[in-house]
Design a protein around this motif. Structure first.
Motif, short mmCIF file in Angstrom:
data_model
loop_
_atom_site.label_atom_id
_atom_site.label_comp_id
_atom_site.label_asym_id
_atom_site.label_seq_id
_atom_site.Cartn_x
_atom_site.Cartn_y
_atom_site.Cartn_z
N TRP A 87 -0.50 1.19 -6.99
CA TRP A 87 -1.39 1.92 -6.08
C TRP A 87 -2.18 0.95 -5.22
N TRP A 88 -2.12 1.15 -3.92
CA TRP A 88 -2.92 0.36 -2.99
C TRP A 88 -2.82 0.99 -1.61
N GLN A 89 -3.39 0.33 -0.61
CA GLN A 89 -3.52 0.92 0.73
C GLN A 89 -3.43 -0.17 1.79
N THR A 90 -3.22 0.27 3.04
CA THR A 90 -3.27 -0.67 4.16
C THR A 90 -4.59 -1.44 4.10
N GLU A 91 -5.64 -0.73 3.79
CA GLU A 91 -6.98 -1.31 3.78
C GLU A 91 -7.18 -2.33 2.66
N THR A 92 -6.44 -2.19 1.57
CA THR A 92 -6.68 -3.07 0.42
C THR A 92 -5.86 -4.36 0.50
N GLY A 93 -4.89 -4.40 1.40
CA GLY A 93 -4.11 -5.61 1.61
C GLY A 93 -3.10 -5.91 0.52
N GLY A 94 -3.45 -5.62 -0.72
CA GLY A 94 -2.57 -5.88 -1.85
C GLY A 94 -2.75 -4.80 -2.91
N THR B 159 -15.10 7.66 -20.07
CA THR B 159 -13.78 7.08 -19.82
C THR B 159 -12.84 8.15 -19.29
N LYS B 160 -12.72 9.25 -20.03
CA LYS B 160 -11.82 10.31 -19.57
C LYS B 160 -12.54 11.11 -18.49
N ALA B 161 -11.99 11.10 -17.30
CA ALA B 161 -12.70 11.73 -16.18
C ALA B 161 -11.76 11.96 -15.01
N GLU B 162 -12.26 12.73 -14.05
CA GLU B 162 -11.54 12.91 -12.79
C GLU B 162 -12.55 12.87 -11.66
N GLY B 163 -12.19 12.18 -10.57
CA GLY B 163 -13.14 12.11 -9.46
C GLY B 163 -12.55 11.40 -8.27
N ARG B 164 -13.45 10.99 -7.38
CA ARG B 164 -12.99 10.27 -6.20
C ARG B 164 -12.91 8.78 -6.52
N LEU B 165 -11.83 8.17 -6.10
CA LEU B 165 -11.58 6.79 -6.51
C LEU B 165 -12.25 5.79 -5.57
N CYS B 166 -13.14 5.00 -6.15
CA CYS B 166 -13.85 3.95 -5.41
C CYS B 166 -13.60 2.61 -6.08
N GLY C 248 -22.78 1.51 -1.60
CA GLY C 248 -22.51 0.37 -2.47
C GLY C 248 -21.10 0.34 -3.03
N TYR C 249 -20.27 1.31 -2.61
CA TYR C 249 -18.89 1.36 -3.10
C TYR C 249 -17.91 1.42 -1.93
N TYR C 250 -16.71 0.90 -2.13
CA TYR C 250 -15.60 1.12 -1.20
C TYR C 250 -14.93 2.42 -1.62
N PHE C 251 -14.82 3.39 -0.71
CA PHE C 251 -14.19 4.67 -1.03
C PHE C 251 -12.77 4.70 -0.47
N SER C 252 -11.82 4.98 -1.36
CA SER C 252 -10.40 4.89 -0.99
C SER C 252 -9.87 6.10 -0.25
N GLY C 253 -10.56 7.25 -0.37
CA GLY C 253 -10.00 8.48 0.20
C GLY C 253 -9.07 9.21 -0.76
N THR D 204 -4.19 11.16 -7.90
CA THR D 204 -3.78 12.55 -7.64
C THR D 204 -3.49 12.82 -6.17
N GLY D 205 -3.93 11.95 -5.28
CA GLY D 205 -3.60 12.14 -3.86
C GLY D 205 -4.82 12.06 -2.96
N ARG D 206 -4.59 12.22 -1.67
CA ARG D 206 -5.67 12.09 -0.69
C ARG D 206 -6.65 13.25 -0.82
N VAL D 207 -7.91 12.95 -0.62
CA VAL D 207 -8.88 14.04 -0.60
C VAL D 207 -9.34 14.32 0.84
N ASP D 208 -8.82 13.58 1.80
CA ASP D 208 -9.18 13.81 3.19
C ASP D 208 -8.01 14.45 3.94
N ASP D 209 -8.03 14.38 5.22
CA ASP D 209 -7.00 15.06 6.00
C ASP D 209 -5.83 14.18 6.40
N VAL D 210 -5.37 13.38 5.49
CA VAL D 210 -4.16 12.61 5.75
C VAL D 210 -3.07 13.17 4.85
N ILE D 211 -1.91 13.43 5.41
CA ILE D 211 -0.81 13.99 4.62
C ILE D 211 0.28 12.93 4.56
#
Ligand code: 7RM
Length: 637
Positions: A399-406, A445-452, A481-486, A500-507
């Motif tokens: 898992w990574w993104q254009t923004e994370t470089g690696g 530890t066991k949780a679900e949320g937005r990934l930062c 204070g956090y980097y938000f991945s979307g 689980t996938g994008r939470v914004d409007d990117v498909i």
């Protein structure tokens, strides 16, 4: 001296621990002992996620191409750096040694210099997957020019937007490209784009398909004769650690793409280390990533990561289905590929064809297989594991993104294994966090949320070209204070992450990130269209397909509906590219909206996914009645 290897669980634990307890000492020693520097840094890391400002190895000077090429020459000069496998299996493959790569990069760099390209200038690269693409990228880096690679499947409009955004004066392209049985006239697309880009003064054209093209006097020139005349030595310019290395565009939730800026030293250190450890690359291995260099995966894990490790990296020009669906396996067998890295959409497309296409080939050379780009569904994971990995190969779901470089979250073979649909644990130095709906970090530890991510890593993008404010708003404002991945994610009781996938409007369609806004912009240009909303819905092969809810300005007779649909898809194709065309179009009398006028895509997503049993509270809508009318229409369709 520290042992940075990640070959068993305790080494991972040890390195992870130090990287978090003392990031500067960890990355400082890793950087110092594994790379060639022209001069040392003053400080390993300086950052502030509020401004935001992030600087790694500030004050050091280096050239990444000396690390990718020159330093391997003495010991491994004759080793193959790049294997090029052409689209046509009957055409010969090319083996480019490190020595030859050195000469070709230097020649190309000298050509760029002769065209007036200076350190800091932006160079647009619009080339297919031929060796010139990798060489052009490295040639820019050699002289400190900032490359901006635009995927050669993008339309003229998309290309023009990207050229203008970072003000490129030069475009590197080819007459055309081969893709399976098709040829594409890239030069014609460039010509069309440049009508709108008066600042481009030079276009250099590689010859690939020998098609008839028009050359504009004083602007366009064939590349090869220039390369033939150029010297094969070229000094590697000293770059500051934080000088930009490249810009790569990624779609956002507004129309304008974001030019993510990656800088030199941190990107180098992180892509090299993740490549080596996650793919467990050994000196004589052949590594193959099927991505296009036009995406971040190709930048980091076809070009930079592998070459920084002196690896043999394979570049494939074609598509998985040509001449038939056995092509990937033919290539694996032919070159005895050891590491294979692809996307879930390709895995699903191949799985659909059945095992008959795999059977004739020997895949026993494979040691590690990887996936990237979107969440991999369980079925595809098992198919990949059984039929490609033959239950012998760890799967790295990276898992990574254009923004994370690696790569930020991934299994590491021999340290901890993957389980279906889990990207598992953070890489060394990565501190993930899950945030709840109130903006607080979840401590369970066991949780679900937005990934930062709560601490910088060396290859994080430093800004958006020309728009630092947008960089701040997009990534650093949702949670202070956090980097938000979307992305959204789940964490199990062992701390393993499942994206689980994008939470914004990117498909994500077939691994391509598509912003809804530019597609809607294209549709809205149709003279009969009043308004539109695009959502994704699950699709067996593509992961997601696009569903367009469109209201027309005035009623169009139903005979004409089909025509209008075709025209809409043609518009999308020309403005964005065929990848963004809609699989399903529904003409509606209205779109559900909030009182402040925002389209409620959440509801449309449920309708498109045929899941209307629980639409949540729709009473706050401006026009709740429209929802039922859309549902009725779907049911009578
Ligand atoms: C490398 C790349 C980034 C988005 C990201 C995610 C999705 C990527 C995975 C994944 C689940 C994965 N860069 N994504 N990898 N989702 N599991 N292993 O793809 O900028 O083009 O896309 O892709 O949503 O935010 S990207």
């Amino acid at each position: 001296m520290a042992d940075f290897e990640l070959t068993n669980r305790s080494k991972y634990n040890q390195n992870y621990k130090t990287s978090i307890a003392n990031p500067e000492a960890f990355w400082g020693e890793l950087a110092e002992t594994n790379f060639l520097w022209k001069s040392k840094w003053n400080k390993v890391l300086e950052f502030d996620f509020l401004s935001p400002k992030i600087e790694w190895f500030k004050g050091a000077t280096l050239n990444i191409t000396e690390n990718c090429i020159d330093r391997h020459l003495k010991q491994n000069g004759h080793k193959t750096a790049i294997i090029f496998e052409p689209n046509d299996p009957n055409q010969e493959s090319e083996f480019i040694s490190y020595i030859e790569l050195h000469h070709r990069v230097n020649r190309f760099a000298n050509v760029l210099k002769s065209k007036g390209v200076l350190k800091g200038d932006r160079v647009c690269i619009y080339l297919p997957m031929i060796p010139e693409l990798a060489i052009a990228v490295l040639a820019c880096a050699r002289i400190g020019a900032i490359h901006s690679v635009v995927f050669a499947g993008f339309s003229a409009t998309a290309l023009a937007t990207r050229i203008k955004d970072c003000d490129c004066k030069i475009v590197l392209t080819s007459d055309g490209s081969f893709r399976g049985a098709k040829t594409i006239n890239l030069k014609a697309i460039v010509d069309e784009a440049l009508v709108d880009c008066p600042n481009v003064s030079t276009v250099l054209v590689a010859q690939r398909i020998h098609s008839e093209i028009t050359m504009k006097t004083n602007r366009d020139e064939w590349l090869q004769p220039l390369l033939d005349q150029a010297s094969e030595s070229c000094e590697a310019v000293a770059m500051d650690a934080e000088d930009p290395l490249f810009i790569l565009y990624t779609s956002g939730s507004t129309g304008q793409p974001k030019g993510m800026v990656h800088t030199t030293a941190g990107y180098m250190v992180y892509t090299a280390y993740t490549f080596k450890t996650i793919f467990q690359y050994q000196p004589n291995d052949v590594y193959w990533c099927t991505a296009d260099i036009g995406w971040i995966t190709g930048h980091s894990y076809i070009v930079y990561g592998p070459l920084l490790n002196g690896a043999t990296t394979l570049m494939f020009e074609g598509v998985p289905s040509y001449p038939d669906y056995g092509r990937f396996w033919d290539i694996v067998q032919k070159f005895k590929v050891n590491q294979f890295y692809t996307a879930p959409t390709a895995i699903r497309a191949l799985a659909k064809q059945g095992e008959a296409f795999l059977k004739p080939y020997d895949l026993s050379s494979l040691k590690v297989i990887g996936t990237v780009g979107e969440p991999i569904n369980e079925e595809a994971w098992h198919w990949y594991n059984t039929h490609v990995g033959q239950q012998q190969c760890p799967i790295v779901d990276t898992w990574w993104q254009t923004e994370t470089g690696g790569i930020l979250i991934s299994p590491i073979p021999h340290c901890f294994s993957g389980k279906p649909t889990y990207a598992t644990l953070p890489f060394v130095g990565i501190q993930p966090a899950l945030m709840d709906d109130n903006g607080n970090e979840i401590s369970d530890t066991k949780a679900e949320g937005r990934l930062c991510i709560k601490f910088p890593w060396p290859s994080i993008a430093r800004t958006i070209w020309g728009n630092h404010e947008r960089y701040k708003n997009t990534y650093f404002s949702a949670f202070e204070g956090y980097y938000f991945s979307g992305d959204g994610a789940k964490r199990d009781e062992n701390g393993h992450y499942r994206i689980t996938g994008r939470v914004d409007d990117v498909i994500i369609v077939s691994g391509h990130n598509l912003g809804t806004a530019p597609i809607e912009d294209a549709i809205n240009e149709h003279k009969q269209v009043a308004e539109s909303a695009i959502v994704g819905y699950p699709h067996d092969i593509k992961g997601n397909a696009l569903y367009g809810f469109i209201t027309l300005k005035k009623a169009v007779s139903s005979e004409n509906h089909e025509n209008v649909k075709k025209e809409i898809n043609a518009l999308i194709s020309s403005k964005i590219g065929p990848i963004a065309t809609l699989d399903n179009i529904q003409f509606t009398t209205g779109l559900p909206k909030t009182r402040s006028g925002k389209i409620m895509r959440r509801i449309l997503r449920k309708i498109a996914g045929n899941d209307t049993s629980n639409l949540g509270d729709i009473s706050t809508l401006l026009n709740p009645e429209v929802v039922q009318s859309i549902i009725n229409q779907t049911q009578t369709k």
